[in-house]
Scaffold this motif. Structure first.
Motif, PDB file in Angstrom:
ATOM      1  N   THR A  69     -13.288  70.682-133.289  1.00  0.00           N
ATOM      2  CA  THR A  69     -14.351  71.095-134.218  1.00  0.00           C
ATOM      3  C   THR A  69     -13.951  72.337-134.992  1.00  0.00           C
ATOM      4  O   THR A  69     -14.214  72.457-136.197  1.00  0.00           O
ATOM      5  CB  THR A  69     -15.652  71.345-133.446  1.00  0.00           C
ATOM      6  N   GLY A  70     -13.311  73.276-134.314  1.00  0.00           N
ATOM      7  CA  GLY A  70     -12.853  74.484-134.992  1.00  0.00           C
ATOM      8  C   GLY A  70     -11.817  74.194-136.057  1.00  0.00           C
ATOM      9  O   GLY A  70     -11.859  74.767-137.155  1.00  0.00           O
ATOM     10  N   PHE A  71     -10.876  73.293-135.759  1.00  0.00           N
ATOM     11  CA  PHE A  71      -9.859  72.950-136.747  1.00  0.00           C
ATOM     12  C   PHE A  71     -10.452  72.142-137.903  1.00  0.00           C
ATOM     13  O   PHE A  71      -9.953  72.221-139.030  1.00  0.00           O
ATOM     14  CB  PHE A  71      -8.715  72.184-136.091  1.00  0.00           C
ATOM     15  N   ALA A  72     -11.498  71.377-137.624  1.00  0.00           N
ATOM     16  CA  ALA A  72     -12.152  70.644-138.708  1.00  0.00           C
ATOM     17  C   ALA A  72     -12.732  71.614-139.733  1.00  0.00           C
ATOM     18  O   ALA A  72     -12.680  71.370-140.942  1.00  0.00           O
ATOM     19  CB  ALA A  72     -13.240  69.737-138.152  1.00  0.00           C
ATOM     20  N   GLN A  73     -13.280  72.736-139.250  1.00  0.00           N
ATOM     21  CA  GLN A  73     -13.780  73.758-140.163  1.00  0.00           C
ATOM     22  C   GLN A  73     -12.641  74.323-141.028  1.00  0.00           C
ATOM     23  O   GLN A  73     -12.807  74.536-142.237  1.00  0.00           O
ATOM     24  CB  GLN A  73     -14.433  74.889-139.369  1.00  0.00           C
ATOM     25  N   ALA A  74     -11.509  74.542-140.399  1.00  0.00           N
ATOM     26  CA  ALA A  74     -10.363  75.083-141.144  1.00  0.00           C
ATOM     27  C   ALA A  74      -9.826  74.065-142.142  1.00  0.00           C
ATOM     28  O   ALA A  74      -9.492  74.420-143.289  1.00  0.00           O
ATOM     29  CB  ALA A  74      -9.265  75.485-140.168  1.00  0.00           C
ATOM     30  N   TYR A  75      -9.764  72.806-141.749  1.00  0.00           N
ATOM     31  CA  TYR A  75      -9.273  71.777-142.661  1.00  0.00           C
ATOM     32  C   TYR A  75     -10.202  71.625-143.870  1.00  0.00           C
ATOM     33  O   TYR A  75      -9.751  71.337-144.989  1.00  0.00           O
ATOM     34  CB  TYR A  75      -9.135  70.446-141.939  1.00  0.00           C
ATOM     35  N   GLY A  76     -11.499  71.810-143.659  1.00  0.00           N
ATOM     36  CA  GLY A  76     -12.439  71.722-144.771  1.00  0.00           C
ATOM     37  C   GLY A  76     -12.214  72.815-145.803  1.00  0.00           C
ATOM     38  O   GLY A  76     -12.448  72.606-146.995  1.00  0.00           O
ATOM     39  N   ARG A  77     -11.736  73.981-145.336  1.00  0.00           N
ATOM     40  CA  ARG A  77     -11.485  75.073-146.272  1.00  0.00           C
ATOM     41  C   ARG A  77     -10.173  74.910-147.034  1.00  0.00           C
ATOM     42  O   ARG A  77     -10.066  75.347-148.179  1.00  0.00           O
ATOM     43  CB  ARG A  77     -11.496  76.412-145.518  1.00  0.00           C
ATOM     44  N   VAL A  78      -9.183  74.301-146.415  1.00  0.00           N
ATOM     45  CA  VAL A  78      -7.877  74.181-147.074  1.00  0.00           C
ATOM     46  C   VAL A  78      -7.745  72.887-147.868  1.00  0.00           C
ATOM     47  O   VAL A  78      -6.744  72.696-148.568  1.00  0.00           O
ATOM     48  CB  VAL A  78      -6.741  74.261-146.032  1.00  0.00           C
ATOM     49  N   ALA A  79      -8.732  72.013-147.788  1.00  0.00           N
ATOM     50  CA  ALA A  79      -8.621  70.716-148.475  1.00  0.00           C
ATOM     51  C   ALA A  79      -8.519  70.868-149.981  1.00  0.00           C
ATOM     52  O   ALA A  79      -7.905  70.026-150.651  1.00  0.00           O
ATOM     53  CB  ALA A  79      -9.809  69.829-148.115  1.00  0.00           C
ATOM     54  N   THR A  80      -9.112  71.908-150.525  1.00  0.00           N
ATOM     55  CA  THR A  80      -9.077  72.101-151.977  1.00  0.00           C
ATOM     56  C   THR A  80      -8.064  73.160-152.399  1.00  0.00           C
ATOM     57  O   THR A  80      -8.131  73.665-153.535  1.00  0.00           O
ATOM     58  CB  THR A  80     -10.478  72.508-152.489  1.00  0.00           C
ATOM     59  N   GLN A  81      -7.140  73.481-151.514  1.00  0.00           N
ATOM     60  CA  GLN A  81      -6.083  74.430-151.858  1.00  0.00           C
ATOM     61  C   GLN A  81      -4.934  73.713-152.565  1.00  0.00           C
ATOM     62  O   GLN A  81      -4.805  72.491-152.514  1.00  0.00           O
ATOM     63  CB  GLN A  81      -5.579  75.148-150.610  1.00  0.00           C
ATOM     64  N   LEU A  82      -4.093  74.493-153.223  1.00  0.00           N
ATOM     65  CA  LEU A  82      -3.036  73.936-154.063  1.00  0.00           C
ATOM     66  C   LEU A  82      -2.049  73.098-153.254  1.00  0.00           C
ATOM     67  O   LEU A  82      -1.544  72.081-153.744  1.00  0.00           O
ATOM     68  CB  LEU A  82      -2.301  75.072-154.778  1.00  0.00           C
ATOM     69  N   ALA A  83      -1.767  73.498-152.011  1.00  0.00           N
ATOM     70  CA  ALA A  83      -0.801  72.755-151.204  1.00  0.00           C
ATOM     71  C   ALA A  83      -1.246  71.316-150.986  1.00  0.00           C
ATOM     72  O   ALA A  83      -0.426  70.384-150.999  1.00  0.00           O
ATOM     73  CB  ALA A  83      -0.591  73.463-149.870  1.00  0.00           C
ATOM     74  N   VAL A  84      -2.536  71.122-150.774  1.00  0.00           N
ATOM     75  CA  VAL A  84      -3.062  69.773-150.549  1.00  0.00           C
ATOM     76  C   VAL A  84      -3.259  69.038-151.866  1.00  0.00           C
ATOM     77  O   VAL A  84      -2.887  67.857-152.009  1.00  0.00           O
ATOM     78  CB  VAL A  84      -4.383  69.837-149.757  1.00  0.00           C
ATOM     79  N   LEU A  85      -3.843  69.713-152.852  1.00  0.00           N
ATOM     80  CA  LEU A  85      -4.113  69.052-154.127  1.00  0.00           C
ATOM     81  C   LEU A  85      -2.839  68.702-154.878  1.00  0.00           C
ATOM     82  O   LEU A  85      -2.820  67.754-155.671  1.00  0.00           O
ATOM     83  CB  LEU A  85      -4.987  69.948-155.008  1.00  0.00           C
ATOM     84  N   GLY A  86      -1.747  69.459-154.615  1.00  0.00           N
ATOM     85  CA  GLY A  86      -0.483  69.134-155.268  1.00  0.00           C
ATOM     86  C   GLY A  86       0.029  67.764-154.862  1.00  0.00           C
ATOM     87  O   GLY A  86       0.622  67.041-155.684  1.00  0.00           O
ATOM     88  N   ASP A  87      -0.170  67.374-153.597  1.00  0.00           N
ATOM     89  CA  ASP A  87       0.192  66.020-153.164  1.00  0.00           C
ATOM     90  C   ASP A  87      -0.838  64.992-153.607  1.00  0.00           C
ATOM     91  O   ASP A  87      -0.492  63.852-153.940  1.00  0.00           O
ATOM     92  CB  ASP A  87       0.329  65.983-151.643  1.00  0.00           C
ATOM     93  N   ALA A  88      -2.117  65.377-153.607  1.00  0.00           N
ATOM     94  CA  ALA A  88      -3.167  64.425-153.949  1.00  0.00           C
ATOM     95  C   ALA A  88      -3.102  63.993-155.408  1.00  0.00           C
ATOM     96  O   ALA A  88      -3.494  62.872-155.748  1.00  0.00           O
ATOM     97  CB  ALA A  88      -4.531  65.032-153.649  1.00  0.00           C
ATOM     98  N   GLN A  89      -2.607  64.848-156.288  1.00  0.00           N
ATOM     99  CA  GLN A  89      -2.576  64.494-157.706  1.00  0.00           C
ATOM    100  C   GLN A  89      -1.664  63.303-157.980  1.00  0.00           C
ATOM    101  O   GLN A  89      -1.870  62.557-158.935  1.00  0.00           O
ATOM    102  CB  GLN A  89      -2.130  65.689-158.532  1.00  0.00           C
ATOM    103  N   VAL A  90      -0.662  63.122-157.134  1.00  0.00           N
ATOM    104  CA  VAL A  90       0.252  61.986-157.321  1.00  0.00           C
ATOM    105  C   VAL A  90      -0.476  60.678-157.073  1.00  0.00           C
ATOM    106  O   VAL A  90      -0.313  59.695-157.822  1.00  0.00           O
ATOM    107  CB  VAL A  90       1.468  62.128-156.385  1.00  0.00           C
ATOM    108  N   TRP A  91      -1.292  60.625-156.023  1.00  0.00           N
ATOM    109  CA  TRP A  91      -2.010  59.390-155.697  1.00  0.00           C
ATOM    110  C   TRP A  91      -3.254  59.204-156.559  1.00  0.00           C
ATOM    111  O   TRP A  91      -3.635  58.064-156.841  1.00  0.00           O
ATOM    112  CB  TRP A  91      -2.403  59.406-154.218  1.00  0.00           C
TER     113      TRP A  91
END
Length: 218
Positions: A69-91
Motif C-alpha cells: 500500500t505504501g509503494f502504491a502511494q509512491a507509484y501514484g506520485r511518479v506516474a506522471t513524472q518524465l521518466a514514466v511519461l517518456g516511455d508512455a509517449q511511444v505507445w
C-alpha cells in the motif's frame, strides 16, 4: 432682429436610462445573455472523453500488504513524472506535454491500487493514453521489484468511452443563464434609485421675513 436661442437638448444620459428601466429588465437581460453565451460555448467547445486504467501493487513472499500500500502511494506520485511519461509517449503516440496535461492519477490510503485517468477529445486516444502510462509505470516498478519486494500488476485496462464526460451544451447554457441572472440581480441591487433631490425641484430657501425673524430670536 432679436434672436431667442434655445439651449441644446441634452440626450438622456446612461444613468437616466438605467433609472427608467423596469426592475425585472436587468434580471431578464442577464439571464438571457448568460444562457446565450453558455449555449454558444457548449456548442463550440468539443466534448471530452475520459478513460481510466488500474494497476495494483502486490507484495512478494518477502513483503506484506502494508508495504504494498505504501509503494502504491509512491507509484501514484511518479506516474506522471518524465521518466514514466517518456516511455508512455511511444505507445500512446502523443508528446510528453500532452500526457502531462491530460493524465492524472489517484491512490487510496486503504488499498494498494493506482488509478490512471486520461482525458481527450478523442475517445480512443483517451484509452490509449491511460493504458500507455499504466504500462510504462508497471515496467518501471517491476524493474526494481527485487529491491522494493513489491510487484506492480495491471488490474484493469482502460476501455474506449462511449459517452463524453464533459457537460452537455444544454447544461452549460443553464449554468450560464444562472450566472447571468445572478449578475443581473447584483446589478439590480446596485441600480441607482430616484431620490427626492433628483426630482428637479429647486431647494427651498427661507424668505427675507423668515430669515429676519429667525435673526431676532437669536
Amino acid at each position: 432682429m432679436t434672436e431667442n436661442p434655445t439651449g441644446p437638448s441634452h440626450p438622456a444620459t446612461g444613468l437616466a436610462r438605467v433609472r427608467t428601466l423596469p426592475p425585472w429588465s436587468l434580471l431578464a437581460a442577464g439571464t438571457l445573455l448568460g444562457g446565450l453565451l453558455g449555449g454558444v460555448y457548449g456548442v463550440v467547445q468539443p466534448p471530452e472523453y475520459t478513460a481510466t486504467s488500474y494497476v495494483v501493487a502486490v507484495p512478494t513472499a518477502k513483503s506484506d500488504p502494508a508495504t504494498a500500500t505504501g509503494f502504491a502511494q509512491a507509484y501514484g506520485r511518479v506516474a506522471t513524472q518524465l521518466a514514466v511519461l517518456g516511455d508512455a509517449q511511444v505507445w500512446a503516440g502523443v508528446p510528453v506535454t500532452t500526457l502531462k496535461s491530460s493524465v492524472r492519477t489517484e491512490t487510496s490510503p486503504d488499498a494498494p491500487m493506482v488509478s490512471i485517468t486520461a482525458t481527450s477529445t478523442r475517445p480512443d486516444l483517451a484509452a490509449d493514453m491511460a493504458n500507455a502510462v499504466s504500462r510504462a509505470l508497471t515496467r518501471h516498478a517491476n524493474d526494481t521489484k527485487d529491491a522494493t519486494r513489491v510487484e506492480l500488476q495491471q488490474f484493469a485496462r482502460a476501455t474506449k468511452p462511449s459517452e463524453p464526460s464533459s457537460a452537455s451544451p444544454a447544461l452549460i447554457g443553464l449554468v450560464g443563464a444562472s450566472a447571468g441572472g445572478l449578475l443581473g440581480g447584483l446589478a439590480l441591487l446596485a441600480r441607482p434609485r430616484r431620490s427626492a433631490d433628483a426630482s428637479g425641484r429647486p431647494a427651498s430657501v427661507p424668505g427675507p421675513a423668515l430669515a429676519a425673524d429667525t435673526h431676532g430670536q437669536l
